[in-house]
Design an enzyme around this catalytic site. Structure first.
Site: not given
Ligand code: AMP
Ligand code: MG
Length: 468
Positions: A105, A168, A240-241, A250
């Site tokens: 990650k 992870r 998605d989480n 997540d």
């Molecule tokens: P999360 O809030 O971590 O569950 O992420 C929500 C979405 O945003 C997922 O599709 C992640 O892969 C994407 N995402 C979060 N941070 C980044 C990043 N720095 N670069 C690219 N995609 C991201």
């Molecule tokens: Mg996520």
């Protein structure tokens, strides 16, 4: 000995449109910050003594032999709003070992990155490392942390920050959103392949989508009530989480509560408290309803399927309620609970929220009869304690039940922040000490007494940010 990971790549055998094959982007100067040797051993990984090699592999510079790296496609409801495509924007699955996914990650952009840089910084990486391993030690299903590697690169969020990659481990990374994306696209063949894969991995005893739904509902009901029993707030319970396996996944703007309040929120983006502490019990039902909706295309008789799913979803609040009563009952020493025990426990919670009592320390102090010190008005606690003692008088081993239900040590937010600040300065000692303490959360160890102390006014961390 060189590193060996006994890879299987069952996800890479699924239809190609469920993921994108992509390799991690190499980083400038990978350096191991932390490595979980015990976990590596459990996964059948060998040859882990060369730190430089670990840094290259878990920093994303060398793709290990047998790996078929890929980024997974998914979508999801974020804060209730449908997002038709998310996917691993900064995560890359290397493959499976010992039946568990091994995923980097922060390993660089993928076709799902949208505008993101595909990277992570040291703070959230070490936060997830410590908090997920603490969760595991608390006996709560969770993804694990295998490695944290500093990249030697600077990434930009609100400010310039040191980059890192987390490795992870999960029994899988299949989410409610993985089903949703295929259902939304009308891709019944893809959905069927995913369903069969998920059943084989997680619920081999199951044969129909309805049985699958019920099995996931049960695991998620267990999970959320376990979180609540240790004062954990996930922070971003988007679909998605939400893992099909029932593992916590997540770790973003998550936190364990210090003083108890049912509507406690830490996430800076959760302005309306959708994912507040007590709201988690309701929102998980909503998430399971989204899973149910995504499973409908698997069925020939839609009306019959919808009727069965509706019944399963409608039964979930009652199940969560029962599990919560049992969990809370154990926290006050009851091996088995009756209907009105919830009221008894709820009275204690009300006193705690009225007086700002510390969640963990109050419950931990119930054994040994020291809890009254946790209250600004100890007499109000005494009133409650009189009724409580009447109730537990006939119990077999209330002290033991409480000791097993009430951790002494949780990863308090101010300690996690302190650990991150030190790590950024190159000092990993607080990380090691915190990790060591949290590995035995139910033990009273005088050496770690300072880690049981709630934050002072100046130490309090108000919010955890998504700037991950
Ligand atoms: P999360 O809030 O971590 O569950 O992420 C929500 C979405 O945003 C997922 O599709 C992640 O892969 C994407 N995402 C979060 N941070 C980044 C990043 N720095 N670069 C690219 N995609 C991201
Ligand atoms: Mg996520």
């Amino acid at each position: 000995m060189t590193l060996h990971i006994p890879f299987q790549n069952s996800y890479a055998r699924l239809p190609e449109h469920l993921y994108s094959r992509i390799e991690p982007t190499p980083v400038k100067a990978p350096e191991v910050l932390a490595f979980n040797h015990a976990l590596a051993n459990d996964l059948g990984i060998t040859g882990t003594d060369d730190l430089a090699e670990l840094a290259r592999v878990f920093g994303g510079n060398d793709v290990p032999e047998g790996s078929e790296p890929l980024a997974q496609l998914y979508s999801g409801h974020q804060f209730g709003h449908w997002n038709p495509q998310l996917g691993d924007g900064r995560a890359i699955l290397l493959g499976e070992a010992g039946g568990f996914d091994i995923q980097l990650k922060g390993s660089g952009p993928t076709p799902y990155s949208r505008n993101g840089d595909g990277r992570a910084w040291v703070g959230p990486v070490l936060r997830e490392f410590v908090v997920s391993e603490a969760m595991h030690a608390l006996g709560i299903p969770t993804t694990r942390a295998l490695a944290a590697v500093a990249t030697g690169e600077t990434i930009y969020r609100e400010t310039a920050l040191p980059g890192a990659v987390l490795t992870r481990v999960a029994s899988s990374h299949i989410r409610v959103g993985t089903f949703q994306v295929l259902a939304a696209r009308g891709d019944t063949a893809g959905l069927k392949a995913l369903f069969e894969h998920a059943v084989a991995r997680h619920y081999p005893h199951v044969s129909t989508p309805l049985e699958f739904l019920k099995a996931v509902i049960e695991r998620q009901a267990q999970l959320v009530t376990q979180w609540m029993s240790v004062g954990f707030i996930h922070g971003v319970m988007n679909t998605d989480n939400c893992a099909i396996s029932g593992e916590t996944i997540d770790y973003g703007p998550c936190a364990f509560m210090d003083e108890y309040h049912p509507m406690m929120v830490f996430s800076s983006i959760d302005r309306r408290g959708r994912y507040a502490y007590a709201a988690q019990a309701d929102i998980i039902v909503w998430n399971m309803a989204q899973l149910a909706t995504a499973l409908v295309p698997l069925e020939e008789d839609t009306d019959k399927a919808v009727a069965g799913y509706t019944e399963a979803i409608n039964a979930m609040p009652e199940r969560v309620h029962t599990l919560w009563r049992e969990a809370l009952g154990r926290k006050i020493g009851l091996g088995e609970t009756q209907a009105d025990d919830l009221q008894l426990a709820a009275r204690l919670l009300k006193l705690m929220s009225d007086q700002g009592a510390d969640f963990t320390n109050t419950f931990a102090a119930l054994s040994g009869d020291k809890a009254r010190d946790q209250f600004v008005d100890p007499a109000s606690f005494d009133d409650w304690a009189r009724d409580w003692k009447v109730r537990i008088a006939g119990e077999d081993a209330p002290e033991e039940v409480m000791r097993r239900a009430n951790p002494v040590l949780i990863p308090r937010n101010h300690r996690v922040e302190e650990m991150i600040q030190a790590a950024v300065q190159g000092d990993m000692a607080p990380f090691l000490r915190l990790s060591q303490a949290l590995a035995k959360p139910f033990e009273h160890n005088p050496e770690f007494a300072d880690l049981t102390r709630p934050p002072s006014a100046g130490e309090r961390v108000q919010q955890t940010f998504c700037g991950t």
